[in-house]
Design an enzyme around this catalytic site. Structure first.
Site, mmCIF file in Angstrom:
data_model
loop_
_atom_site.group_PDB
_atom_site.id
_atom_site.type_symbol
_atom_site.label_atom_id
_atom_site.label_comp_id
_atom_site.label_asym_id
_atom_site.label_seq_id
_atom_site.Cartn_x
_atom_site.Cartn_y
_atom_site.Cartn_z
ATOM 1 N N SER A 126 0.859 -1.194 0.000
ATOM 2 C CA SER A 126 0.000 0.000 0.000
ATOM 3 C C SER A 126 0.890 1.238 0.000
ATOM 4 O O SER A 126 1.951 1.240 0.642
ATOM 5 C CB SER A 126 -0.867 0.018 1.259
ATOM 6 O OG SER A 126 -1.438 1.292 1.446
ATOM 7 N N TYR B 128 -2.148 -1.212 10.266
ATOM 8 C CA TYR B 128 -2.170 -1.569 8.838
ATOM 9 C C TYR B 128 -0.895 -1.092 8.138
ATOM 10 O O TYR B 128 -0.269 -1.844 7.395
ATOM 11 C CB TYR B 128 -3.409 -0.911 8.216
ATOM 12 C CG TYR B 128 -3.542 -1.029 6.721
ATOM 13 C CD1 TYR B 128 -4.230 -2.095 6.148
ATOM 14 C CD2 TYR B 128 -3.024 -0.052 5.873
ATOM 15 C CE1 TYR B 128 -4.386 -2.183 4.774
ATOM 16 C CE2 TYR B 128 -3.173 -0.143 4.500
ATOM 17 C CZ TYR B 128 -3.859 -1.202 3.952
ATOM 18 O OH TYR B 128 -4.017 -1.288 2.592
HETATM 19 N N1 LIG Z 1 -8.613 -0.167 -1.746
HETATM 20 C C1 LIG Z 1 -7.557 0.590 -1.507
HETATM 21 O O1 LIG Z 1 -7.627 1.827 -1.527
HETATM 22 C C2 LIG Z 1 -6.225 -0.057 -1.246
HETATM 23 C C3 LIG Z 1 -5.100 0.756 -1.254
HETATM 24 C C4 LIG Z 1 -3.857 0.173 -1.021
HETATM 25 C C5 LIG Z 1 -3.765 -1.180 -0.799
HETATM 26 N N2 LIG Z 1 -4.890 -1.941 -0.798
HETATM 27 C C6 LIG Z 1 -4.734 -3.374 -0.572
HETATM 28 O O2 LIG Z 1 -5.357 -4.084 -1.620
HETATM 29 C C7 LIG Z 1 -5.844 -5.325 -1.132
HETATM 30 C C8 LIG Z 1 -7.323 -5.466 -1.429
HETATM 31 O O3 LIG Z 1 -8.019 -4.369 -0.874
HETATM 32 P P1 LIG Z 1 -9.544 -4.072 -1.201
HETATM 33 O O4 LIG Z 1 -9.729 -2.619 -1.033
HETATM 34 O O5 LIG Z 1 -9.928 -4.732 -2.482
HETATM 35 O O6 LIG Z 1 -10.246 -4.798 0.044
HETATM 36 P P2 LIG Z 1 -11.717 -5.386 0.216
HETATM 37 O O7 LIG Z 1 -12.031 -5.199 1.661
HETATM 38 O O8 LIG Z 1 -12.675 -4.863 -0.793
HETATM 39 O O9 LIG Z 1 -11.497 -6.949 -0.071
HETATM 40 C C9 LIG Z 1 -10.660 -7.705 0.757
HETATM 41 C C10 LIG Z 1 -10.965 -9.173 0.573
HETATM 42 O O10 LIG Z 1 -10.074 -9.902 1.422
HETATM 43 C C11 LIG Z 1 -10.815 -10.896 2.112
HETATM 44 N N3 LIG Z 1 -10.173 -11.209 3.390
HETATM 45 C C12 LIG Z 1 -10.107 -10.436 4.494
HETATM 46 N N4 LIG Z 1 -9.485 -11.092 5.486
HETATM 47 C C13 LIG Z 1 -9.161 -12.313 4.997
HETATM 48 C C14 LIG Z 1 -8.525 -13.462 5.558
HETATM 49 N N5 LIG Z 1 -8.119 -13.486 6.835
HETATM 50 N N6 LIG Z 1 -8.327 -14.546 4.759
HETATM 51 C C15 LIG Z 1 -8.758 -14.543 3.479
HETATM 52 N N7 LIG Z 1 -9.387 -13.501 2.905
HETATM 53 C C16 LIG Z 1 -9.584 -12.398 3.659
HETATM 54 C C17 LIG Z 1 -12.196 -10.287 2.307
HETATM 55 O O11 LIG Z 1 -13.179 -11.270 2.554
HETATM 56 C C18 LIG Z 1 -12.395 -9.557 0.983
HETATM 57 O O12 LIG Z 1 -12.975 -10.390 0.003
HETATM 58 C C19 LIG Z 1 -5.509 -5.346 0.365
HETATM 59 O O13 LIG Z 1 -4.252 -5.965 0.543
HETATM 60 C C20 LIG Z 1 -5.379 -3.875 0.697
HETATM 61 O O14 LIG Z 1 -4.586 -3.646 1.829
HETATM 62 C C21 LIG Z 1 -6.119 -1.417 -1.006
#
Ligand SMILES: NC(=O)c1ccc[n+]([C@@H]2O[C@H](COP(=O)([O-])OP(=O)(O)OC[C@H]3O[C@@H](n4cnc5c(N)ncnc54)[C@H](O)[C@@H]3O)[C@@H](O)[C@H]2O)c1
Length: 245
Positions: free
Chosen positions: A138, A151
């Protein structure tokens, strides 16, 4: 079809960025396995995109991860591509961060990534198979974004793990890279207070607009492909130029 016949597993693929990554790898010809703690969501997403399989797996649970890789080993031998995307994306001010919250976030976002890397790369090496590991970090590790202390610490750990594993696994033909997205309009973000930050973040971006899961998925697909064969230990920032590192 640059990933034709490759076997790829994406964690957290029931929704958001993980789902977009899985769909993009399917489009590139890979046999894609979706793993998510939300088993029903992973099943539904796999059916819609034509993925090879879906598993209900909590990446923070060592037994669940062992069972997942037993199934992977039995059916495919080993993965070609592992995408560690699953994470909890919290919004919690520092004054409310207690040990239980800290342990939960580190347990899923960092230890879960470790467990997946451990099992996947052991199988890759046993099969003598070249491999790709792509960890979703991230850009908060650069920005020090508020309301996310545990985080941000976990994601910085993921970056360190990426660099260390790249060194140790390079001689075995396994590359390990990380992608650091900026604010992305994922399902999780849309349903959280993070959604209110888009206007502010857009001011900081060199390219204007809202980040979409597909922006991240396209870069992951490149890192999974042979085109990225001479890259390892890198952190690729995908945030419309918000951070220039
Ligand atoms: N959305 C953003 O702005 C953003 C920015 C930087 C990084 N990220 C990273 O991108 C990735 C996805 O983020 P997102 O926004 O799509 O999240 P999201 O919350 O929409 O989806 C996350 C998914 O991970 C699953 N999950 C959560 N805990 C879990 C576990 N213990 N075991 C298996 N699955 C699990 C959830 O059920 C969900 O389907 C993450 O690593 C997040 O940190 C997101």
């Amino acid at each position: 079809m640059r990933l034709k016949d490759r076997v790829a597993l994406v964690t957290g693929a029931a929704q958001g960025i993980g789902r977009a990554i899985a769909a993009r790898l399917v489009a590139d010809g890979a046999q894609v396995i979706l793993a998510d703690v939300n088993a029903a969501g992973a099943e539904a997403a796999a059916g819609e995109m034509g993925a090879a399989a879906a598993f209900g797996t909590d990446i923070a649970d060592p037994q669940a991860v062992a069972a997942l890789f037993e199934a992977v080993g039995a059916r495919w031998g080993a993965l070609d591509v592992l995408v560690n995307n699953a994470a909890i994306v919290p919004f919690i001010p520092w004054d409310e961060v207690d040990l239980a919250h800290w342990n939960r976030i580190i347990g899923v976002n960092l230890t879960g990534t470790f467990l997946m890397c451990r099992a996947a790369t052991d199988q890759m090496r046993a099969r003598g198979r070249a491999g790709r590991v792509i960890n979703i970090a991230s850009n908060t590790v650069f920005a020090g974004t508020p309301n996310m202390a545990a985080y941000v610490a976990a994601k910085a750990g993921v970056v360190g793990l990426t660099r260390a594993l790249a060194t140790e696994l390079g001689p075995h033909g396994i590359t390990v890279n990380a992608v650091s997205p900026g604010l992305i309009e994922s399902d999780g973000v849309k349903a959280s207070p993070h959604a209110q930050a888009f206007e502010f973040v857009e001011m900081l971006q060199a390219i204007k607009g809202r980040g979409q899961p597909e922006h991240v998925a396209d870069v992951v697909a490149f890192l999974a492909s042979d085109d990225a064969r001479w890259m390892t230990g890198q952190l690729v920032n995908v945030d419309a130029g918000m951070i220039r590192h």
